[in-house]
Design an enzyme around this catalytic site. Structure first.
Site, mmCIF file in Angstrom:
data_model
loop_
_atom_site.group_PDB
_atom_site.id
_atom_site.type_symbol
_atom_site.label_atom_id
_atom_site.label_comp_id
_atom_site.label_asym_id
_atom_site.label_seq_id
_atom_site.Cartn_x
_atom_site.Cartn_y
_atom_site.Cartn_z
ATOM 1 N N GLY A 21 42.280 44.256 46.304
ATOM 2 C CA GLY A 21 41.266 43.927 47.296
ATOM 3 C C GLY A 21 41.710 42.840 48.251
ATOM 4 C CE1 TYR A 164 29.371 41.708 42.685
ATOM 5 C CE2 TYR A 164 27.888 39.917 42.081
ATOM 6 C CZ TYR A 164 29.108 40.355 42.565
ATOM 7 O OH TYR A 164 30.069 39.440 42.901
#
Length: 293
Positions: A21, A164
């Site tokens: 990422g 999340y």
């Protein structure tokens, strides 16, 4: 508390690092700092074009390789193409899906990318690891309620924040069990987790209708958040500082939301060895990759 900053990074010449990422936010800041300290950094990214742009502007030796953590075939391909040692594996990439979304193999996106993708990547690179694994988590784990009977959100009503939070608890449980297993095997590889604090990155930006909670969250981020370079400091601290394996690093101020990095505590749930082992076994089944430790 420590005054650690990018200037405190040691000379990393000759070290090889993988940062997932790394096309923006904390991942990009982490990769730039490691490359600036002399490491050979591989940007493991889903978007090759964005990766090339980041690499072109980065200091030092930076290489781009494609890795889509939402597709286990991509993870397998990345790992199969790796040759040589990995001194630093920075499991940084993360998503926060605004609605129920699924990965290529049908996993709920937050759990599938944030945890299972990195779990698979780490296991597949295990024979190459020589230094440290850093898993980027979050204090959002304190609000998690991991449901081992429905990890994939197939029976429960989907809740964005819960998904999340659960994935971030999974990150910490994975870090704890990986540390335990490596230590039991006599491995010198260290495992650390890092919480970046409140950081103004793209993970807070979603298209589509906005609810009042989104507006309030946006105001908090704009008002209190630090930039990605400061948000990367706990990850860098976990990557190079003299710390006991199994540590959790995060910012030192404003309830661990801002400031220089230090070692911080994790929730009782994140310290539960039974849950860590249970998650590991479930993850092995889901990704169909047996662990060699």
């Amino acid at each position: 508390m420590t005054d650690f900053s990018v200037r405190d990074l040691p000379d990393l010449t000759g070290r090889r690092a993988i940062v997932t990422g790394a096309t923006g936010g904390i991942g990009q800041a982490t990769a730039r700092a490691l490359a600036g300290a002399g490491a050979r950094v591989v940007l493991a990214v889903r978007n090759r074009g964005k990766g090339d742009a980041v690499a072109a502007a980065a200091p030092g030796a930076v290489e781009v390789r494609e890795l889509d953590l939402s597709d286990l075939e991509s993870v397998r391909k990345f790992a199969a193409g790796w040759r040589g040692d990995v001194d630093l594996l920075i499991n940084n990439a993360g998503v926060s899906a605004p609605t129920l979304q699924r990965t290529a193999q049908g996993f709920e996106a937050d759990f599938g990318v944030n945890h299972l993708g990195h779990f698979a990547l780490t296991l597949l690179l295990l024979e190459h690891l020589t230094g440290r694994v850093v898993i980027v988590s979050s204090q959002a784990e304190r609000l998690a309620q991991l449901d081992f009977d429905d990890l994939n959100w197939e029976r429960r009503p989907y809740r964005k924040s819960r998904a999340y939070n659960d994935s971030k608890l999974a990150n910490l449980l994975f870090a704890a069990e990986l540390h335990r297993r490596l230590a039991a095997a006599g491995s010198a590889v260290a495992v650390h987790a890092a919480h970046p604090g409140l950081v103004a990155t793209g993970i807070y930006h979603h298209s589509g209708p906005r609810r009042m909670s989104d507006v309030l969250n946006g105001f908090v981020v704009r008002t209190l958040a630090q930039d990605a370079e400061h948000g990367a400091l706990p990850t860098l601290y976990a990557a190079v500082a003299d710390l006991p394996s199994g540590s959790f690093a995060g910012p030192s101020r404003l309830a661990h939301m801002r400031g220089a990095p230090e070692l911080i505590n994790r929730s009782k749930a994140a310290r539960d060895p039974e849950s860590a082992g249970r998650l590991w076994r479930a993850s092995e089944r889901l990704v169909s990759i047996p662990a060699r430790i």
